[in-house]
Design a protein around this motif. Structure first.
Motif, PDB file in Angstrom:
ATOM      1  N   ALA A 102       4.307-104.814 -19.501  1.00  0.00           N
ATOM      2  CA  ALA A 102       3.213-105.141 -20.416  1.00  0.00           C
ATOM      3  C   ALA A 102       2.167-104.577 -21.578  1.00  0.00           C
ATOM      4  N   TYR A 138       2.886-103.405 -23.500  1.00  0.00           N
ATOM      5  CA  TYR A 138       4.086-103.244 -24.761  1.00  0.00           C
ATOM      6  C   TYR A 138       3.591-104.954 -25.711  1.00  0.00           C
ATOM      7  N   ASP A 139       3.018-106.128 -24.936  1.00  0.00           N
ATOM      8  CA  ASP A 139       3.457-107.301 -25.305  1.00  0.00           C
ATOM      9  C   ASP A 139       2.256-107.481 -26.901  1.00  0.00           C
ATOM     10  N   LYS A 177       4.748-105.993 -29.368  1.00  0.00           N
ATOM     11  CA  LYS A 177       5.432-107.486 -30.162  1.00  0.00           C
ATOM     12  C   LYS A 177       5.468-108.093 -30.340  1.00  0.00           C
ATOM     13  N   GLU A 178       4.086-109.434 -30.354  1.00  0.00           N
ATOM     14  CA  GLU A 178       3.535-110.062 -30.704  1.00  0.00           C
ATOM     15  C   GLU A 178       3.725-109.212 -32.750  1.00  0.00           C
TER      16      GLU A 178
END
Length: 279
Positions: free
Chosen positions: A35, A37-38, A41-42
């Motif tokens: 979570a 790294y969410d 990634k976006e």
């Protein structure tokens, strides 16, 4: 003209790769880590690089006791995932950028860095885990990658000061490349951990969080930290953090912090992650 626009720092724990490859990212143990790294990634979808200069350390996959360069730059057109004893990770081959890599090699060597040029090299979890954390599981990596391997496995390792200076030399090299290229530089490894001996399992959260703060706003002074402090406070493998200083040296003196994440434990290791943008 080429330009370094951002830097990413992240741990490269091999068990993270295994969790991704075996579909365990939503397991209770792993979910809090992934979570974190969410955002990254976006963010990278909106700030897609043409190429990533990825600073990592080889774990006896491409190099062994017979030959261990201090700094080795991958100049090949492609790099395959290494077999680390249980088969290669099921990830795409890395596509290199020989033109920019060779330009960096020439520029950095002319700035008095004794850089090893590597034209064949398999890349292990030190390089592929950060790509997976930021890009997920694509059929092909969405950008080119220039691997820069730093010896932090066998004594003597380069100092943080030397790594920071290498980052500045890389910045100068990229700035003089005459193609319009959006470049990111990633520093990987760490944070505090020790994998053997009486201190095996050591994690120093105070040290790690201080490092995360200072590498953003006090990197010049942080780079002066002697190796003894890494070993004494962050464990025998904590010296991997000098690779983050290569990344930081290649950025502006003042950067914008877009993401800061810290999590323990991940397979007896502390995990840190930063996203930094040049202003």
């Amino acid at each position: 003209m080429a330009k370094i626009t951002a830097g990413v720092a992240t741990s490269h724990v091999p068990a993270i790769g295994a969790a991704i490859d075996n579909g365990k990212t939503t397991d209770p143990y792993w979910q809090p880590l992934f979570a974190g790294y969410d955002f990254g990634k976006e963010w990278i979808k909106q700030n897609k690089p043409d190429v990533v200069i990825l600073v990592f350390n080889d774990h006896a996959s491409a190099f062994d006791m017979n030959m261990i360069p201090t700094f080795a730059l991958g100049c090949a057109p492609s790099f395959a995932p290494a077999d680390e004893g249980w088969g290669p990770r099921p990830v795409p081959n890395v596509v290199g950028y020989p033109e920019l890599a060779s330009h960096i090699a020439q520029s950095v060597i002319q700035q008095d860095f004794d850089l090893t040029i590597v034209n064949k090299m398999d890349v292990d979890h030190g390089l592929t885990v950060p790509l997976s954390l930021m890009f997920g599981q694509p059929e092909a990596w969405p950008c080119k990658v220039i691997p820069l391997a730093v010896n932090v496995v066998l004594y003597p390792a380069p100092s943080g000061k030397r790594c920071y200076a290498l980052g500045k030399a890389i910045r100068e090299a990229v700035d003089s490349f005459d193609e319009d290229v959006n470049v990111q530089i990633w520093g990987t490894g760490g944070m505090s951990h020790q994998l053997q001996g009486p201190r095996a399992g050591l994690i120093n959260q105070e040290f790690d969080n201080d490092f995360l703060d200072r590498i953003v706003d006090d990197a010049e002074n942080l780079a002066q930290m002697p190796h003894f402090d890494y070993l004494n406070q962050a464990g025998s493998e904590g010296v991997e953090l000098v690779m983050w200083l290569v990344m930081r040296g290649a950025l502006d003196d003042k950067v914008t912090l877009k993401k800061r994440f810290y999590h323990v434990p991940a397979s007896n290791t502390a995990v840190g992650h930063l996203v930094l943008e040049n202003n």
